[in-house]
Design an enzyme around this catalytic site. Structure first.
Site, mmCIF file in Angstrom:
data_model
loop_
_atom_site.group_PDB
_atom_site.id
_atom_site.type_symbol
_atom_site.label_atom_id
_atom_site.label_comp_id
_atom_site.label_asym_id
_atom_site.label_seq_id
_atom_site.Cartn_x
_atom_site.Cartn_y
_atom_site.Cartn_z
ATOM 1 N N THR A 160 14.155 4.735 9.132
ATOM 2 C CA THR A 160 14.598 5.494 7.965
ATOM 3 C C THR A 160 14.546 6.931 8.301
ATOM 4 O O THR A 160 13.492 7.540 8.283
ATOM 5 C CB THR A 160 13.676 5.373 6.790
ATOM 6 O OG1 THR A 160 13.709 4.056 6.398
ATOM 7 C CG2 THR A 160 14.158 6.227 5.635
ATOM 8 N N ASN A 190 2.707 3.817 -0.842
ATOM 9 C CA ASN A 190 3.902 3.042 -1.158
ATOM 10 C C ASN A 190 3.803 2.221 -2.424
ATOM 11 O O ASN A 190 4.779 1.623 -2.853
ATOM 12 C CB ASN A 190 4.281 2.159 0.034
ATOM 13 C CG ASN A 190 4.872 3.014 1.141
ATOM 14 O OD1 ASN A 190 5.908 3.621 0.950
ATOM 15 N ND2 ASN A 190 4.182 3.087 2.267
#
Lengths: 384, 384
Positions: free
Chosen positions: B180, B379
């Site tokens: 990413t 997260n």
């Protein structure tokens, strides 16, 4: 209500001293017949523990008298010595039961890479044989626990007059190709070996094979079915397969509910797939995604992560067609934002993620857990 | 030492107000030529963000004048409106630079599934154009950060007289098929488009494509190379490809070192494989295994988990031949216990896992991080 509920079985669970905790660590399950039909399924991992190699070999006969199980050591990655230890365990069990070693399956679970302490294990086999009883199933279920917090037992009974019982262990390393588990299933139904094999295949396919707690596949997974025929009642194939599948789903849910450090049981249902295999693959991609799993732990209905995980799969779909609902709220419609994510209630343990690919008529459900602080804690200090 | 170090480039980083934090969130990189050669690589995720679809389209010409980038929103899973917003961003940039929209690539990063606030973004484009300067590279690197804790810049210079610069962002959702990330690479070397394309392909293959921080593949990954030719020096193909690969490895290590919540940078080197693809596949299986990653977080050299992860791969090997060393200690020999695990020192950030399959001559290294409490923390609360 356990593996000794069906007629024709004895079991036991004893302490051989393999676990530092002093908890029970050896179990024995014996089929007193009249039938000795058996079938099994084993880990898809190409690194297979010694007891898996042994049990696969002896099961080629389609018959078993007994299963000897230990926790406190996986006997995996232990070379020739490890296999000899498994063989010696089966020999000792057979000697005590008056049968051949080829009639004895062996299952082990625990840390990989350490030799089993045979000076403790073989006396443990004697103790397990001495403790055998017609109501010893729950003691056996307890003795195979590792990081499990509760023993797992289940029973289904047919109106026709036969019963299936099961025990299971497993609380981590749960992934496709069986989850990390030992499962012993018993039945007093009169069934032949081809039906036993077909039933365990279907049951595993729709239960344990669709459980993916943490993406890690074990070296020791074993699921064994022993049929005694002691009810005297012949089971209809369809009814038996359905009942065994239901029982394995029940045990699978018990494993999921006890997964290490988990706070959510997540059912990922993929519909609108071209094939059932596609639906399972998409479900697994979502089940294995750490960002989806941490979001669920945080009670965050972050559907973008779900779509990103779907996009990793090879299944055919159009990203602009996909719908996603979380706990009944359609938060993603046609690949973009739908109803407000604020409507999603994620406080409970049960979470349903429903993904419609709009690309066919097939569907499947894969089960997983969230990724929590406690998962990291438990697994960062397991072998030390 | 950044993307404005090579001659012929201007850049800027400004605050448009897309981020709640008020941190810089828009960057512009402009190639003033004389060449406008460009090449790129994009996410392997089949769910692609609007800016990825746009940039793939405009890059078919093999030329770019500029790249406009925003953090504070991924513009992924945003439907037709999202694509129109990307188009409008390119149009606005082109208008300010006096070129065509087809010469402008667009990159976005941030939360998936939300529309970008165009009332803030388009004035941000104006501000970015106004702020362009020949030393604006580091401001651009800062403006594309999301959960990154530091900006990532790198430069390599050839004795021949040309230079390559790079900026990158990315601190999670790092996985194969690019990680990413947004990466902009600039060079003043004189190269043609086929060489630019070959170089970025090789560089990605040996750097970003072998980074697997958390197994999650993003919808927005973009790596762009812009060549201005402003040095007037033609680069030799081999030297350029090697230099670009080295620079991308440098940026990749910066991404790894800043991965969310990580405490370890883990290099998994697989040797003795039949093919390089096999070596990469085995490395990825280990890199993605939550139990290996949590063990590393716990400084636990649990090689059984490593072997179990190797066993999930499809690469050919014999489980009784595999050797595993952790930080130089051969703790697994021929598939069983080797030297004492107590000899392994895992206190530092750098960890080397060396796996020899003894099944061929090919090798590859895959990089990953550990799985820590802080990863779960960061997260589980990202979008809320």
């Amino acid at each position: 209500m356990t593996i000794t509920t069906p007629k024709g079985f004895k079991a036991s669970g004893v302490t051989a001293g393999l676990k530092a905790s002093g908890n029970p660590d050896m179990a024995l399950v014996v089929n007193d017949g009249p039938l000795q039909v058996a079938a099994g399924r084993f880990t898809g991992n190409r690194v297979k523990a010694a007891p898996v190699k042994w049990s696969q070999q002896v099961l080629t006969t389609g018959a078993l008298k007994a299963v000897i199980l230990n926790s406190g050591g996986a006997n995996a990655c232990t070379g020739a010595e490890g296999f000899q230890n498994t063989h010696a365990t089966a020999e000792k069990t057979a000697e005590l039961l008056g049968c051949g070693a080829v009639e004895v399956a062996v299952c082990s679970t625990g840390l990989i890479g350490e030799q089993l302490p045979m000076d403790k294990l073989l006396p443990g086999v004697e103790a397990a044989a001495a403790a055998l009883s017609a109501d010893g199933g729950e003691a056996a279920a307890t003795a195979i626990m590792t990081t499990d917090s509760v023993a797992k037992n289940a029973v289904v009974t047919s109106p026709a007059g036969w019963t299936i019982g099961g025990i299971a262990k497993g609380a981590g390393m749960l992934a496709p190709g069986l989850a990390t588990m030992l499962v012993v299933l018993t039945t007093d139904a009169v069934i032949d070996q081809p039906l036993a094999d077909a039933a365990i295949g279907t049951a595993c396919r729709y239960s344990f094979d669709r459980l993916d707690s943490d993406g890690s596949m074990s070296t020791n997974d074993t699921v064994l079915l022993l049929a005694s025929g002691a009810s005297g009642v012949e089971a209809a194939a369809d009814e038996f397969i359905t009942a065994l599948t239901d029982l394995c789903k029940d045990l699978g849910k018990q494993l999921l509910g006890d997964a290490e450090g988990s706070t959510k049981d997540i059912a990922i249902t993929v519909s609108g797939a071209a094939t059932e295999d596609d639906a399972v693959e998409v479900g697994r991609c979502v089940a294995r995604d750490s960002l989806v799993k941490t979001a669920m732990f945080g009670c965050d209905p972050n559907w973008g992560r779900i779509l990103a995980a779907v996009g990793v799969s090879k299944a055919p779909f159009d990203a602009d067609q996909v719908d996603v609902a979380v706990n009944g709220v359609q938060i993603c419609k046609a690949g973009a934002a739908g109803d407000s994510r604020d409507l999603v209630d994620l406080k409970g343990r049960a979470v349903a993620i429903d993904i419609d690919l709009h690309n066919g008529a097939a569907a499947a459900t894969v089960w997983t857990n969230d990724l929590s602080h406690d998962y990291v804690h438990e697994n960062s200090a397991y072998s030390t």
